[in-house]
Design a protein around this motif. Structure first.
Motif, PDB file in Angstrom:
ATOM      1  N   THR A 200       2.177  -4.035   4.545  1.00  0.00           N
ATOM      2  CA  THR A 200       2.437  -3.326   5.862  1.00  0.00           C
ATOM      3  C   THR A 200       3.658  -2.794   6.188  1.00  0.00           C
ATOM      4  O   THR A 200       3.791  -1.687   6.751  1.00  0.00           O
TER       5      THR A 200
ATOM      6  N   SER B 166       4.157   0.359   3.708  1.00  0.00           N
ATOM      7  CA  SER B 166       3.237   1.394   4.283  1.00  0.00           C
ATOM      8  C   SER B 166       3.947   1.884   5.487  1.00  0.00           C
ATOM      9  O   SER B 166       3.526   2.876   5.782  1.00  0.00           O
TER      10      SER B 166
ATOM     11  N   THR C  93      -1.759   5.664   1.766  1.00  0.00           N
ATOM     12  CA  THR C  93      -0.961   5.688   3.127  1.00  0.00           C
ATOM     13  C   THR C  93      -0.446   6.954   3.484  1.00  0.00           C
ATOM     14  O   THR C  93      -0.594   7.253   4.638  1.00  0.00           O
TER      15      THR C  93
ATOM     16  N   THR D 272       4.727  -8.655  11.223  1.00  0.00           N
ATOM     17  CA  THR D 272       3.859  -9.198  10.139  1.00  0.00           C
ATOM     18  C   THR D 272       4.376 -10.471   9.396  1.00  0.00           C
ATOM     19  O   THR D 272       3.567 -11.337   9.205  1.00  0.00           O
TER      20      THR D 272
END
Length: 455
Positions: A62, A65, A148, A256
């Motif tokens: 994440t 990305s 992505t 995250t």
């Protein structure tokens, strides 16, 4: 996208952009959900192993990305400024960057994976499953990061239904492969939790291939001449993309990674606690797709209006999006409060695990409400290309306040594993307040700069 002149038109366009993104994000989250869920049905060791592997992989995925998603405000601003011819060049540079990022992850991961897992002092079977799961999923890193970039371009053009369609195709592919590879059905190898990693890697290749086909053959992508001309690597373009993308990526990473750090710190607890914690986090992450989708929609809409110099419209979209997320968070809180036992039963058949999951889900109610404010606010700030302060705020709230608070409560009080969740709630709440304060300041600055402050 079109210029809107009334709140009704704005609401319509907001929902038009949001709904496909929401379906897409839920479907993407469902891939992780089914990886975790189906691995848990295979066995507790597999659930714990996939939990550890996912906790290491998700922050990297994440965060990186997020860097590549910097292409979204760049493209939306180009479209708002009617510089359509520059889009193909910027997207190609994004693809080059995604390839470089992928290779770096593979090389660094090859050296670091075993030492990291050894440091965690896991039970041998759990460590083995986590290692093999991550090795399997690594075969899909290149297409995942490439997708992505392509998806960010698709969404920036307002064509979010295309992303939704691609992801809806990917979901049954992933679930079907899980069914075959985790449980060894129809003569396929019975890989347990490792099969989830193999299935995800294959799925990443599928969605990347479908996305490339769409943008090469379908309008409005075809008219932008995407990937029809070769562009060499441009360090200056990398600099522009990284200037926006790195703060976005690090903001996402810090948010995250703090959840993953908690999971890793909880490795000192037994396998049942690790499995229950990860199951609760997994479901809460699925609910998080709602504010995240609103965040992504606001980046597109605010970026479009900001690029066109319409600050009043940009502010209205921001208020609309944040308010929507807050209301929806209260509804999802009711789901967690009254259906916790049913949710827990999705992840395990073992009574002890189900009971622990239910307890963790109660804590999830509080931090997902804070997420509903903080995440859309970040989306608005990205539309203004104001990304550095958000990165600092996220780091301070999650890592300087949230995680240490959780560690102290979990280690030095009788709260145990629940102490980490209280720490997360504290960090997220403080982050939400600081991000809202920053947004007010940014909007005032832009309003004064364009003369919109007199409206």
């Amino acid at each position: 996208m079109i210029h809107t002149t009334s709140l009704k038109q704005k609401a319509s366009q907001f929902l038009h952009i949001l709904f496909p993104i929401l379906v897409t994000q839920i479907a993407l989250s469902a891939i992780t959900f089914f990886d975790t869920n189906m691995s848990g049905k295979f066995g507790t060791d597999d659930l714990a192993g996939v939990a550890i592997g996912t906790s290491l992989w998700i922050p990297i995925q994440t965060g990186l990305s997020g860097i590549l998603m910097g292409i979204t405000p760049i493209v939306s601003n180009l479209i708002g400024n009617r510089r359509d011819k520059d889009v193909a060049y910027q997207v190609t540079q994004g693809i080059w960057l995604s390839l470089i990022v992928s290779l770096l992850v593979l090389v660094i991961g090859g050296f670091a994976l075993s030492p990291v897992l050894d440091f965690m002092n896991l039970e041998p079977q759990v460590r083995n499953i986590a290692f093999r799961f991550l090795c399997a999923i690594s075969f899909g890193i290149i297409p995942l990061f490439g997708y992505t970039v392509v998806r960010s371009c698709i969404d920036a053009l307002g064509q979010t239904r295309v992303s939704m369609f691609i992801t809806l195709i990917a979901l049954p592919v992933n679930v079907g492969l899980n069914y075959l590879l985790i449980f060894g059905n129809f003569g396929f190898p019975r890989l347990g939790g490792v099969g989830a990693g193999v299935a995800s890697a294959i799925t990443y290749w599928v969605i990347f291939g479908i996305a490339l086909t769409f943008i090469y053959r379908s309008e409005p992508f075809k008219s932008l001449q995407l990937f029809r001309k070769f562009y060499a690597i441009s360090l200056s373009s990398f600099k522009e993309l990284l200037k926006i993308g790195v703060p976005i990526g690090f903001s996402i990473f810090f948010e995250t990674a703090v959840f993953s750090a908690v999971t890793l710190l909880m490795s000192r607890f037994d396998t049942v606690t690790i499995a229950a914690h990860q199951a609760a986090i997994n479901f809460a992450s699925t609910l998080y797709m709602i504010p995240l989708s609103i965040c992504m929609s606001l980046t597109i809409l605010v970026g479009f209006e900001n690029g066109s110099g319409r600050q009043k419209d940009a502010r209205q979209y921001g208020i609309m999006g944040i308010a929507s997320a807050a209301v929806l968070s209260l509804l999802t809180a009711l789901v967690l409060l009254f259906a916790g036992d049913s949710v827990a039963g999705l992840y395990s058949d073992e009574p002890e695990v189900i009971s622990l999951i239910q307890h963790f889900l109660i804590y999830a109610i509080f931090f997902q409400i804070s997420d509903a404010i903080a995440t859309p606010t970040q989306g608005v700030l990205r539309g203004y290309k104001d990304v550095n302060p958000a990165f600092i705020i996220c780091f301070a709230a999650y890592w300087v306040i949230g995680l240490p608070t959780g560690y102290v409560l979990a280690t030095y009080t009788d709260m145990g594993a629940y102490g980490y969740w209280v720490g997360l709630i504290t960090g997220l709440a403080i982050g939400a307040i600081l991000l809202l304060t920053r947004l007010v300041k940014v909007q005032r600055r832009f309003a004064l700069a364009t003369g919109a402050g007199e409206q």
